[in-house]
Design an enzyme around this catalytic site. Structure first.
Site, PDB file in Angstrom:
ATOM      1  N   ASP A 228       0.844  -1.199   0.000  1.00 50.27           N
ATOM      2  CA  ASP A 228       0.000   0.000   0.000  1.00 50.27           C
ATOM      3  C   ASP A 228       0.879   1.248   0.000  1.00 50.27           C
ATOM      4  O   ASP A 228       2.046   1.198   0.409  1.00 50.27           O
ATOM      5  CB  ASP A 228      -0.895   0.022   1.250  1.00 50.27           C
TER       6      ASP A 228
HETATM    7  N1  URA Z   1      -1.385  -5.943   3.837  1.00 49.56           N
HETATM    8  C1  URA Z   1      -1.854  -4.683   3.793  1.00 49.56           C
HETATM    9  O1  URA Z   1      -2.920  -4.388   4.320  1.00 49.56           O
HETATM   10  N2  URA Z   1      -1.115  -3.752   3.157  1.00 49.56           N
HETATM   11  C2  URA Z   1       0.068  -4.015   2.566  1.00 49.56           C
HETATM   12  O2  URA Z   1       0.687  -3.111   2.012  1.00 49.56           O
HETATM   13  C3  URA Z   1       0.543  -5.331   2.617  1.00 49.56           C
HETATM   14  C4  URA Z   1      -0.198  -6.286   3.258  1.00 49.56           C
END
Ligand code: URA
Length: 234
Positions: free
Chosen positions: A103
């Site tokens: 993310d």
């Molecule tokens: N899980 C998430 O919620 N975000 C990420 O970036 C990776 C795994």
């Protein structure tokens, strides 16, 4: 392989720039100045120097980056900065892309490569490649979360694979091991337990720990040993 193709494959020079470098005598092949950009070289055997530096030909490149916050795991985006912008131009030209997504606000180990097959294999849940994340939460996780995560959490109509969770004494920080990558998976798993993720960092990918000497936004090539480990993941 043609000399100009080799230079463009390693991301050092475009074909046109290779022709210029040849005419300036900046490229030596086995100790002799290259005479033509389209000359054939044996990429496995030839000693090629560009401006006095050895040019190493490798079929694929594997890079470990410490992804900073605020960057999108993509090669282009209309608005936000993307992780590949943090690479030098020669690697961008070579077409490196992020293997998988973190993310925008997640930090840590981002693998970038131009090896599509290996990237695909490393991300496929069938291959069970482990990714470890460190997290902090706004509230402690309730008792029993470890067992529920191991049983497989249901997110919407999707059942997650078992995820090993270890918590510190406060139950607000810890580590989680995933072998798949569903959309916002950890954030949604934590939300199911009533907690919101405050920070998330990937600290290991396929058994290779993030090199903590890399500042956010910095990168390095995987060592030969690390690359071998990655390529041998079944
Ligand atoms: N899980 C998430 O919620 N975000 C990420 O970036 C990776 C795994």
């Amino acid at each position: 392989m043609r000399l100009d193709k080799l230079f463009s494959d390693v991301g050092l020079l475009s074909r046109r720039d290779c022709a210029r470098a040849v005419s300036r005598g900046e490229i030596l092949v086995n100790g002799v100045p290259a005479m033509r950009a389209d000359m054939k070289v044996d990429e496995k055997q030839a000693e090629i120097l560009y401006r006095g530096e050895r040019v190493l030909f490798s079929k694929f490149v594997y890079v470990m980056m410490n992804k900073p916050e605020g960057y999108i795991s993509a090669t282009t985006d209309g608005k936000a900065p993307v992780v590949t912008e943090l690479l030098p131009e020669d690697l961008q030209r070579r077409g490196l892309f992020p293997a998988g997504r973190l993310d925008k606000d997640t930090t840590g180990f981002m693998l970038l490569t131009d090896d599509g097959q290996t990237a695909h294999r490393l991300l496929s849940p069938r291959h069970h490649v482990e990714k470890i994340y460190a997290f902090s939460l706004d509230t402690p996780l309730p008792m029993g979360a470890e067992e529920r995560f191991l049983d497989g959490v249901l997110l919407g109509d999707e059942l997650c694979k078992p995820a090993a969770l270890t918590l510190d004494g406060t139950r607000r920080t810890g580590k989680i091991v995933l072998t798949e990558g569903k959309y916002h998976q950890i954030k949604r798993m934590m939300q199911r337990e009533g907690s919101t993720v405050l920070s998330l960092k990937r600290i290991s990918f396929g058994g290779i720990p993030l090199d903590e000497s890399l500042a956010p936004g910095a990168w390095r090539y995987l060592t030969e040993e690390e690359a071998e480990k990655l390529l041998s993941q079944k």
